[in-house]
Design a protein around this motif. Sequence first.
Motif, PDB file in Angstrom:
ATOM      1  N   GLU A  32       4.456  -2.487   9.316  1.00  0.00           N
ATOM      2  CA  GLU A  32       4.777  -3.149   8.379  1.00  0.00           C
ATOM      3  C   GLU A  32       3.344  -3.727   7.700  1.00  0.00           C
ATOM      4  O   GLU A  32       2.977  -3.730   6.572  1.00  0.00           O
ATOM      5  CB  GLU A  32       5.298  -4.442   8.628  1.00  0.00           C
ATOM      6  CG  GLU A  32       6.967  -4.129   8.644  1.00  0.00           C
ATOM      7  CD  GLU A  32       7.721  -3.687   7.520  1.00  0.00           C
ATOM      8  OE1 GLU A  32       7.240  -4.045   6.344  1.00  0.00           O
ATOM      9  OE2 GLU A  32       8.358  -2.568   7.583  1.00  0.00           O
ATOM     10  N   LEU A  33       2.331  -3.763   8.645  1.00  0.00           N
ATOM     11  CA  LEU A  33       0.977  -4.195   8.511  1.00  0.00           C
ATOM     12  C   LEU A  33       0.176  -3.189   7.525  1.00  0.00           C
ATOM     13  O   LEU A  33      -0.577  -3.405   6.631  1.00  0.00           O
ATOM     14  CB  LEU A  33       0.098  -4.585   9.593  1.00  0.00           C
ATOM     15  CG  LEU A  33       0.392  -5.967  10.174  1.00  0.00           C
ATOM     16  CD1 LEU A  33      -0.269  -6.017  11.530  1.00  0.00           C
ATOM     17  CD2 LEU A  33      -0.195  -7.191   9.500  1.00  0.00           C
ATOM     18  N   VAL A  34       0.468  -1.853   7.933  1.00  0.00           N
ATOM     19  CA  VAL A  34      -0.288  -0.576   7.241  1.00  0.00           C
ATOM     20  C   VAL A  34      -0.019  -0.821   5.654  1.00  0.00           C
ATOM     21  O   VAL A  34      -0.566  -0.484   4.675  1.00  0.00           O
ATOM     22  CB  VAL A  34      -0.075   0.428   8.035  1.00  0.00           C
ATOM     23  CG1 VAL A  34      -0.691   0.594   9.365  1.00  0.00           C
ATOM     24  CG2 VAL A  34       1.192   1.148   7.750  1.00  0.00           C
ATOM     25  N   HIS A  35       1.322  -1.211   5.346  1.00  0.00           N
ATOM     26  CA  HIS A  35       1.769  -1.234   4.115  1.00  0.00           C
ATOM     27  C   HIS A  35       1.334  -2.660   3.310  1.00  0.00           C
ATOM     28  O   HIS A  35       1.234  -2.612   2.201  1.00  0.00           O
ATOM     29  CB  HIS A  35       3.483  -1.251   4.179  1.00  0.00           C
ATOM     30  CG  HIS A  35       4.080   0.085   4.322  1.00  0.00           C
ATOM     31  ND1 HIS A  35       4.242   0.529   5.609  1.00  0.00           N
ATOM     32  CD2 HIS A  35       3.960   0.920   3.566  1.00  0.00           C
ATOM     33  CE1 HIS A  35       4.678   1.889   5.387  1.00  0.00           C
ATOM     34  NE2 HIS A  35       4.662   2.150   4.374  1.00  0.00           N
ATOM     35  N   ASN A  90       0.929  -1.133   0.066  1.00  0.00           N
ATOM     36  CA  ASN A  90       0.017   0.040   0.099  1.00  0.00           C
ATOM     37  C   ASN A  90       0.927   1.080   0.113  1.00  0.00           C
ATOM     38  O   ASN A  90       1.869   1.457   0.804  1.00  0.00           O
ATOM     39  CB  ASN A  90      -0.890  -0.090   1.363  1.00  0.00           C
ATOM     40  CG  ASN A  90      -1.814  -1.153   1.209  1.00  0.00           C
ATOM     41  OD1 ASN A  90      -2.298  -1.710   0.369  1.00  0.00           O
ATOM     42  ND2 ASN A  90      -1.794  -1.714   2.534  1.00  0.00           N
ATOM     43  N   LYS A  91       0.396   2.207  -0.669  1.00  0.00           N
ATOM     44  CA  LYS A  91       1.171   3.425  -0.718  1.00  0.00           C
ATOM     45  C   LYS A  91       0.756   4.488   0.684  1.00  0.00           C
ATOM     46  O   LYS A  91      -0.408   4.911   0.853  1.00  0.00           O
ATOM     47  CB  LYS A  91       1.101   4.146  -1.921  1.00  0.00           C
ATOM     48  CG  LYS A  91       1.680   5.682  -2.004  1.00  0.00           C
ATOM     49  CD  LYS A  91       1.622   6.212  -3.459  1.00  0.00           C
ATOM     50  CE  LYS A  91       2.144   7.755  -3.445  1.00  0.00           C
ATOM     51  NZ  LYS A  91       3.248   7.786  -2.744  1.00  0.00           N
ATOM     52  N   ILE A  92       1.470   4.342   1.547  1.00  0.00           N
ATOM     53  CA  ILE A  92       0.973   5.015   2.881  1.00  0.00           C
ATOM     54  C   ILE A  92       1.921   6.188   3.006  1.00  0.00           C
ATOM     55  O   ILE A  92       2.987   6.116   3.217  1.00  0.00           O
ATOM     56  CB  ILE A  92       1.343   4.062   4.192  1.00  0.00           C
ATOM     57  CG1 ILE A  92       0.671   2.813   3.803  1.00  0.00           C
ATOM     58  CG2 ILE A  92       0.926   4.618   5.319  1.00  0.00           C
ATOM     59  CD1 ILE A  92      -0.946   2.907   3.737  1.00  0.00           C
ATOM     60  N   THR A  93       0.973   7.430   3.179  1.00  0.00           N
ATOM     61  CA  THR A  93       1.992   8.757   3.278  1.00  0.00           C
ATOM     62  C   THR A  93       1.510   9.014   4.365  1.00  0.00           C
ATOM     63  O   THR A  93       2.273  10.276   4.920  1.00  0.00           O
ATOM     64  CB  THR A  93       1.574   9.462   1.949  1.00  0.00           C
ATOM     65  OG1 THR A  93       0.344  10.116   2.065  1.00  0.00           O
ATOM     66  CG2 THR A  93       2.129   9.113   0.717  1.00  0.00           C
ATOM     67  N   SER A  94       0.431   8.872   5.108  1.00  0.00           N
ATOM     68  CA  SER A  94       0.129   9.350   6.316  1.00  0.00           C
ATOM     69  C   SER A  94      -0.758   8.265   7.080  1.00  0.00           C
ATOM     70  O   SER A  94      -1.322   7.373   6.696  1.00  0.00           O
ATOM     71  CB  SER A  94      -0.991  10.508   6.237  1.00  0.00           C
ATOM     72  OG  SER A  94      -2.066  10.345   5.368  1.00  0.00           O
ATOM     73  N   VAL A  95      -0.456   8.459   8.447  1.00  0.00           N
ATOM     74  CA  VAL A  95      -1.084   7.294   9.457  1.00  0.00           C
ATOM     75  C   VAL A  95      -1.896   7.995  10.425  1.00  0.00           C
ATOM     76  O   VAL A  95      -0.914   8.699  11.204  1.00  0.00           O
ATOM     77  CB  VAL A  95      -0.165   6.220  10.032  1.00  0.00           C
ATOM     78  CG1 VAL A  95      -0.794   5.544  11.001  1.00  0.00           C
ATOM     79  CG2 VAL A  95       0.409   5.387   8.711  1.00  0.00           C
ATOM     80  N   CYS A  96      -3.092   7.786  10.672  1.00  0.00           N
ATOM     81  CA  CYS A  96      -3.740   8.283  12.039  1.00  0.00           C
ATOM     82  C   CYS A  96      -3.367   7.410  13.030  1.00  0.00           C
ATOM     83  O   CYS A  96      -3.566   6.068  12.983  1.00  0.00           O
ATOM     84  CB  CYS A  96      -5.200   8.448  11.682  1.00  0.00           C
ATOM     85  SG  CYS A  96      -6.260   8.876  13.177  1.00  0.00           S
TER      86      CYS A  96
END
Length: 195
Positions: A177-180, A2-8
Amino acid sequence: MNKITSVCVYSASSTKIDPVYFDAARELGTLLGQRHIRLVNGAGNMGLMAAVADATLAAGGEVTGVIPRVMIEQGWHHTGLTKLVEVENMHERKQLMADLSDAVIALPGGCGTLEELLEVITWKQLGLYLNPIVILNIKGYFDPLLAMLQKAVDENFMRAQHSAIWHVAATAGEAVELVHTVPLWDASIRKFAAI
């Protein structure tokens, strides 16, 4: 990936908690900052909210805090964030935090954190939020909640496939790692929602 640029990140404002939770918050913030992933949080100046924000900033990252005006008037806001967004109420705060994020990670917390987590799980069940949701289960803190969610599945208050709405991590590194890597939610599953 996943393209993750921000995490809440949802987390506690309490300062009277086991230091292990602060260690996890700082580790998470450091990882986000090092990976240039913007942290979105509730802009609190105490507890895990401040710890994760300070660690993100110290690691060269950016932090966007979203907080209701009444909390600013009480002096509860972090004054050193990259960006502070003032909103009218808690509902607007939660919506904007979700809108600004590519994923959610929940650190341990009290009623506010639990409410935020359950609301975003509900939004995902309905297809209103499709991004990864990771529960960072430090010291087994979320075990009772996870057991309750499993009970809801076992007793048919939720469909079995809804167990894939959230993922559980034991460490900050595993959470990042999981969010990706977790698949984005298939919004068509919402038609099976048992709510």
